[in-house]
Enzyme design. Structure first.
Site, PDB file in Angstrom:
ATOM      1  N   HIS A  48       0.842  -1.214   0.000  1.00  0.00           N
ATOM      2  CA  HIS A  48       0.000   0.000   0.000  1.00  0.00           C
ATOM      3  C   HIS A  48       0.869   1.253   0.000  1.00  0.00           C
ATOM      4  O   HIS A  48       0.717   2.147  -0.846  1.00  0.00           O
ATOM      5  CB  HIS A  48      -0.915  -0.028   1.233  1.00  0.00           C
ATOM      6  N   GLU A  49       1.813   1.335   0.961  1.00  0.00           N
ATOM      7  CA  GLU A  49       2.656   2.526   1.070  1.00  0.00           C
ATOM      8  C   GLU A  49       3.644   2.637  -0.088  1.00  0.00           C
ATOM      9  O   GLU A  49       3.956   3.740  -0.543  1.00  0.00           O
ATOM     10  CB  GLU A  49       3.404   2.511   2.403  1.00  0.00           C
ATOM     11  N   HIS A  88       2.175   4.356  -3.042  1.00  0.00           N
ATOM     12  CA  HIS A  88       2.235   5.810  -2.892  1.00  0.00           C
ATOM     13  C   HIS A  88       3.614   6.331  -3.299  1.00  0.00           C
ATOM     14  O   HIS A  88       3.728   7.333  -4.004  1.00  0.00           O
ATOM     15  CB  HIS A  88       1.980   6.199  -1.428  1.00  0.00           C
TER      16      HIS A  88
END
Length: 371
Positions: free
Chosen positions: A67-68, A71
């Site tokens: 997820h990170e 980003h």
């Protein structure tokens, strides 16, 4: 930024783990192996529950990294600098630095995280469904189903329209594009974040009173984090607005004391620190700054090595610290201050060093100008 021990790099981005992530992993593994799995899928040996719980916790953390990392990758492609990704008890945090080129870039950066969590949840859920159709409805299928639900929940949670969640950043980008005013968009999202954080804390406390236990505590902690982050966002936005009309010349320390780069650390401590009382010194050659040293860096040199260690060896090199001019607005400088020089920038005018400015100088200016 939340501190954590380094684990290495993925796609060029440093990955760190805060100690609290161990608490999260133990809670997940314990809750699954001691309660959820034995109650739902009885008949397996204890080691199977324990092993499955640990594997589920690890896979959960891998999903957070994905997820990170999504980003970080999109942020890099849009001109941002990603310093680090750190996992901690309430999830993951990406340390992203830089000035956004526009609302479109922000929307892309913060929408990709929930999308990745949604895809991970859908994939794992699909695998669980295939296994169930094949008649394998035991422990493995149950854990995969749990992981799918959790990742889908993470995607939904992150889409809540409040800072500091991804949904809040997406809302900020939408308001920015609609109104053309990033400052007001920041404040609106911060206000929503404070309200939602307060509501989540209240919900967690009510659940705790009703005996929900661990889930209620986690919910209250999440609300506290949302409230604190939204308040920080509001303060930072107001600070930048306050500094938008303040030039660097009003904040800087003029004509800073310089040090020869080949001076020893011992000579520096004996002849510069005591007499001058400063805590940061530019190193210059032929009148030009080549490095910047702080007392924190100097103190890391063992006493027995200070006589044969030069200032150049312990300083932040020229290509890693920030330059500014006397007329640049402080609000433009603030996002460019970096960690190598510990939040300091050198002020140049017509090719000459005329001052030094620190984050502490900026904080004092904010306090003086606060209503």
């Amino acid at each position: 930024m939340i501190a954590g021990a380094g684990l290495g790099r993925i796609a060029g981005v440093p990955i760190g783990v805060n100690w609290s992530v161990l608490v999260l992993a133990l809670l997940i593994a314990g809750a699954l192996s001691e309660g959820t799995l034995p109650d739902t899928y009885p008949g397996y040996p204890n080691w199977a529950y324990d092993l499955t719980g640990v594997l589920a916790a690890v896979i959960f953390l891998v999903g957070l990294v994905a997820h990170e990392l999504s980003h970080a990758i999109v942020a890099n492609r849009n001109g941002f600098e990603v310093r680090r990704i750190t996992l901690w008890m309430l999830g993951g945090v990406a340390d992203v630095r830089g000035v956004s080129p526009g609302p479109g870039a922000e929307a892309r950066i913060f929408a990709v995280g929930p999308l990745v969590s949604l895809l991970v949840g859908a994939f794992v859920g699909g695998v669980a469904a295939v296994l169930a159709l094949a008649g394998l409805t035991g422990l493995v299928t149950g854990v995969l189903t749990w992981l799918a639900v959790v990742h889908l929940a993470i995607a939904a949670l992150n889409l809540l329209p409040a800072a500091p969640l991804d949904g809040g950043r997406i809302l900020r980008a939408a308001l920015w594009r609609w109104r053309g005013d990033r400052t007001q968009a920041n404040l609106t999202v911060a206000w929503v974040g404070r309200g939602l954080g307060t509501a989540v804390i209240a919900l967690g406390l009510v659940a705790l009173v009703r005996g929900s236990g661990l889930g209620a505590v986690w919910l209250a902690l999440l609300g506290w984090f949302m409230l604190a982050a939204a308040s920080t966002e509001e303060y930072r936005t107001n600070a930048l607005e306050t500094l938008s009309e303040v030039p660097v010349r009003e904040v800087m320390t003029a004509q800073p004391q310089t040090v020869p780069p080949d001076a020893s650390v011992a000579d520096f401590l004996d002849h510069y620190v005591i007499r001058r009382g400063h805590n940061a010194f530019p190193l210059t050659e032929d009148g030009q700054p080549v490095a910047l040293v702080t007392l924190d860096r100097v103190r890391q040199v063992p006493p027995e090595r200070r006589g044969d260690t030069t200032m150049r060896q312990v300083a932040c090199p020229r290509d890693q610290f920030t330059f500014t001019t006397p007329d640049e607005p402080v609000s433009d400088l603030l996002p460019r201050l970096n960690g190598c020089a510990e939040g300091r920038a050198l002020v140049m005018s017509d090719g000459h060093l005329v001052g030094i400015v620190s984050s502490r100088d900026i904080s004092r200016t904010i306090q003086r100008r606060a209503p």
